[in-house]
Design an enzyme around this catalytic site. Structure first.
Site, PDB file in Angstrom:
ATOM      1  N   TRP A  73       0.837  -1.200   0.000  1.00  0.00           N
ATOM      2  CA  TRP A  73       0.000   0.000   0.000  1.00  0.00           C
ATOM      3  C   TRP A  73       0.880   1.263   0.000  1.00  0.00           C
ATOM      4  O   TRP A  73       0.544   2.263  -0.610  1.00  0.00           O
ATOM      5  CB  TRP A  73      -0.903  -0.017   1.241  1.00  0.00           C
ATOM      6  N   HIS A  74       2.025   1.162   0.673  1.00  0.00           N
ATOM      7  CA  HIS A  74       2.883   2.338   0.786  1.00  0.00           C
ATOM      8  C   HIS A  74       3.537   2.726  -0.529  1.00  0.00           C
ATOM      9  O   HIS A  74       3.936   3.867  -0.720  1.00  0.00           O
ATOM     10  CB  HIS A  74       3.972   2.118   1.843  1.00  0.00           C
ATOM     11  N   GLY A  75       3.674   1.794  -1.423  1.00  0.00           N
ATOM     12  CA  GLY A  75       4.280   2.174  -2.699  1.00  0.00           C
ATOM     13  C   GLY A  75       4.599   0.979  -3.554  1.00  0.00           C
ATOM     14  O   GLY A  75       4.695  -0.151  -3.074  1.00  0.00           O
TER      15      GLY A  75
END
Lengths: 479, 313
Positions: free
Chosen positions: A324-326
């Site tokens: 989700w963060h990247g």
């Protein structure tokens, strides 16, 4: 618009004044005003992506009605459409380039080569946050926890409310929507708390995180130039930079919302005072971890269907949380490392050991055992952050490799003397002490003696650092 | 609500105190301009000094100049280094018997070009309060920013780089030619170009530049040539939009006149067709290594034509 800019300090008082003095007679107009302000706030960064925000909002608004259908098959179909729609937006704007380049390098192993077409546009700010807002709304309707909302403005405001639009906290429909639908009255105590939170958030961001960022950037950009103690300092600095940055952002978001009469979900509860990794995840980015727990972990069966499924589900949510963060292997590995820290606790049924209290709740200082637990957890988290911050996985491994081998091979005294960035402790120590002092009261700074002198000096320090240099953007804007 | 509003006025107290501090401290505390001995020694060892802004910093290759003139060349220019600030340094070190080659760009006479760096502290600190107000009356946040920098420099700064040009490079005697590459040139760049912002060419900065020329003219036995750099074909195409060409030609006219009055040579390459090839550039208005080599040849020739070089050359 960033919270730590001059623009925001014109914007917020103007919105406050319009909200309480011009539109205060009608809830409908108050909501319209905040929605317009939110779109203005978002468009200030890039008005071209307002359409995407509007489209995403509109689609989930309509999916809500279909998902509420008593016909469960139809409801399920539209639930999946909503998920596909939201994840599709994320897949295109956030993950497409990652997938296509990974696919290209995977098939190149078989001698097939092609030049992938890459998307050359900036990642729309806040896309991971507002799509998750939309999904939580549709999920809650599907589960019967919420009825579809009739008023589009109210729903649009839930998705785009400016304090949380670009970097959270990720709100739940059943928490924020009732507040949007209820007449708000000015509450002096709430507004004062809001101002204190904004001040503390700015201090954490502008004074602490941005100052640490200078050291972090230098060390992480060329770790080969530094000795092991400097690398250790770089690691420590990043742990506190990301905490100051993100929790500072969350504090400003919560403070701004309080000024308009809203209460947002808490996102941080002193995560570096956690006694194990499970507790850390109940204190760090709470809105995201609880989102994954409620909408992924539990639907997958949670821990109720045996140890194996609990293990599998835990690994899934940690990897998803990382991703989700990247769109990068770094984040996936970072999630995986945390899963590795969590699974032993789950295996030993110790993952819910520290649920209800905060460390040393009844005493001034922690016991030796608690201190050991805090240090161990913090060390684990700090090592994992290297994968989060380094440019590539190879960089992260080299960083740690150089650090550990250096610690054994270098002359430690010499390394300490020549270490880069020792001044970070000037910023870290006040943050730790401040958090330790307030750890029982969560984020509410109470009145105390000389408080005005304290606010006065804090504001002066913030001004000093605010004007000092171009302030860094918030780290979580990129997500 | 009234109580809250009254209390929230508290935020203005530290703001006012801070503003008072940043405006008063630089007036009350005298700062000493220190010049590092190593820099003076380097300067004394050189015959030809290349100074000024990015157009000298990235575009004049000292090795080529040395090859063509057989003089010891020192390029200590620095991006956005204003002619007035250069003149202060040269005057402070009592520069004598040198040939000085100095670049100048349009932002140095445009009162609208006030973004970070386009009016250095050395220039700003020499303006009167009235002049500062005149410059920043519609850009008061920029005013606070530059005043804050002056305040912090007054208190802490010992950083010679800001005052003495590209100090570290000067000592290492390195020149770093820029990479030749495709660059993007679009109307947005021209429209937002900070050099040409709020076009006002005959105000305080123009006067400051005139003072700088007077400072240079007063240096003993120094021969000086000031130049305006060339631009790429793409930038020329953009310059017909907005007021870029107009500003540049105004600057040329102004500098030709001011330099003539000060007895200094001035040459502009802004309209030089032979230098407009895009392949010579690193960005729309800065030459890359290839372009810099060609341009340095041209400059050497011009120094000869202007009879600024010693007779033996």
């Amino acid at each position: 618009m960033l919270f730590n800019t001059f623009d925001y300090f014109i914007f917020l008082p103007v919105v406050f004044a319009l909200y309480w003095f011009v539109f205060n007679k009608s809830l409908k107009w108050q909501n319209i005003a905040v929605l317009a302000a939110s779109y203005f706030f978002y468009g200030w960064w890039n008005w071209k992506f307002l359409g995407l925000l509007g489209l995403s909002t509109l689609l989930d608004y309509y999916y809500g009605f279909f998902v509420a259908s008593p016909n469960r098959k139809k409801a399920k179909l539209f639930l999946w459409l909503s998920v596909l729609n939201n994840l599709g937006i994320l897949a295109v704007f956030k993950y497409y380039n990652f997938f296509i380049t990974e696919f290209e390098s995977a098939i190149s192993v078989f001698g097939i080569h092609f030049t992938p077409w890459l998307l050359k546009i900036a990642l729309p700010v806040g896309i991971s946050f507002y799509t998750f807002h939309g999904m939580s709304y549709v999920f809650d309707i599907y589960r019967g926890k919420l009825k579809p909302i009739q008023n589009f403005v109210e729903y649009a405001l839930f998705v785009a409310f400016f304090p949380l639009l670009v970097a959270g906290p990720i709100e739940r429909a059943n928490h924020l929507l009732p507040q949007i639908q209820t007449k708000r009255f000015f509450n002096y105590q709430q507004a004062v708390e809001g101002c204190r939170l904004i001040l503390w958030g700015l201090f954490k961001k502008i004074v602490i995180a941005d100052s640490l960022a200078v050291v972090v950037n230098q060390i992480y950009d060329a770790p080969g130039n530094y000795n092991s103690v400097s690398l250790l300092i770089g690691m420590l600095a990043f742990s506190f930079q990301i905490y100051g940055d993100f929790s500072g952002y969350s504090d400003i978001a919560m403070g701004s919302a309080k000024l308009l009469g809203f209460e947002l979900l808490s996102n941080f509860r002193f995560p570096y005072f956690s006694r194990d990794i499970a507790e850390f995840w109940r204190r760090w980015h709470i809105s995201l971890s609880s989102w994954f727990k409620d909408y992924v972990y539990i639907p997958l069966g949670g821990s109720k269907e045996g140890k194996f499924k609990a293990f599998r589900n835990t690994i899934v949510i940690f990897l998803l949380s990382g991703f989700w963060h990247g769109a990068s292997w770094n984040f996936i590995v970072w999630g995986g490392i945390h899963a590795c820290g969590f699974l032993p606790l789950l295996f030993l049924n110790r993952n819910r050991k520290n649920v209800s209290d905060i460390v040393s709740e009844q005493s001034v200082l922690p016991s030796w055992k608690e201190l050991g637990q805090l240090i161990l957890t913090f060390t684990f988290v700090t090592i994992a952050w290297v994968f989060f911050r380094a440019h590539t996985l190879t960089d992260a491994v080299q960083y740690l490799n150089q650090l550990f081998f250096g610690l054994f091979n270098e002359n430690l005294i010499e390394s300490i003397v020549n270490a880069k960035g020792k001044r970070i402790f000037l910023f870290i120590i006040p943050l730790i002490l401040g958090d330790w002092y307030f750890r029982r009261n969560e984020r509410q700074l109470k009145q105390f003696r000389f408080q005005y002198l304290f606010y006065f000096v804090t504001t002066l320090v913030i001004l000093y650092y605010f004007l000092n240099a171009k302030s860094d953007s918030f780290i979580y804007f990129q997500f | 609500m009234k109580h809250f509003l009254r209390k929230s006025l508290f935020i203005f107290y530290p703001l006012v105190v801070y503003l008072l501090l940043i405006f008063l401290v630089p007036k009350l505390v005298a700062t000493q301009t220190q010049i590092p001995a190593a820099f003076i020694q380097k300067l004394n060892e050189s015959d030809l000094l290349v100074c000024g802004d990015s157009r000298a910093n990235r575009q004049i290759d000292p090795a080529i100049l040395h090859k063509n003139t057989h003089l010891q060349v020192l390029n200590f220019s620095k991006d956005a280094w204003n002619l007035y600030a250069v003149s202060k340094v040269l005057k402070a070190v009592d520069c004598q018997d040198k040939i000085i080659l100095l670049s100048v760009s349009a932002y140095q006479i445009n009162d609208g070009a006030l973004d970070d760096g386009y009016l250095g502290l050395d220039c700003y600190s020499d303006l009167t309060f009235a002049e500062q107000f005149q410059l920043y009356k519609f850009r008061w946040f920029n005013w606070i920013l530059i005043q804050d920098r002056l305040f912090k420099r007054t208190l802490f700064d010992n950083n010679f780089v800001s005052t003495f040009g590209n100090y570290s490079r000067t000592l290492n005697k390195e020149y770093l030619p820029q990479v030749c590459k495709k660059f993007s040139a679009n109307l947005k760049i021209a429209f937002n170009h900070p050099w040409y912002e709020n076009h006002q060419n005959k105000g305080i900065k123009a006067e400051l530049l005139r003072k700088g020329l007077a400072n240079l003219a007063s240096l003993k036995n120094c021969k000086i040539m000031v130049f305006n750099g060339p631009i790429s074909k793409d930038f020329e195409a953009l310059s017909t939009h907005f007021h870029i060409a107009e500003t540049e030609h105004e600057m040329d006219a102004f500098l030709a006149d001011a330099c003539k009055q000060a007895g200094i040579s001035y040459v502009s390459y802004f309209d030089d067709e032979s230098m407009k090839n895009n392949l010579y550039y690193n960005d729309i208005q800065h030459l890359c290594g290839t372009g810099a080599a060609i341009f340095t040849q041209k400059i050497s020739q011009r120094l000869q034509e202007e009879r600024l070089l010693p007779v033996s050359n």
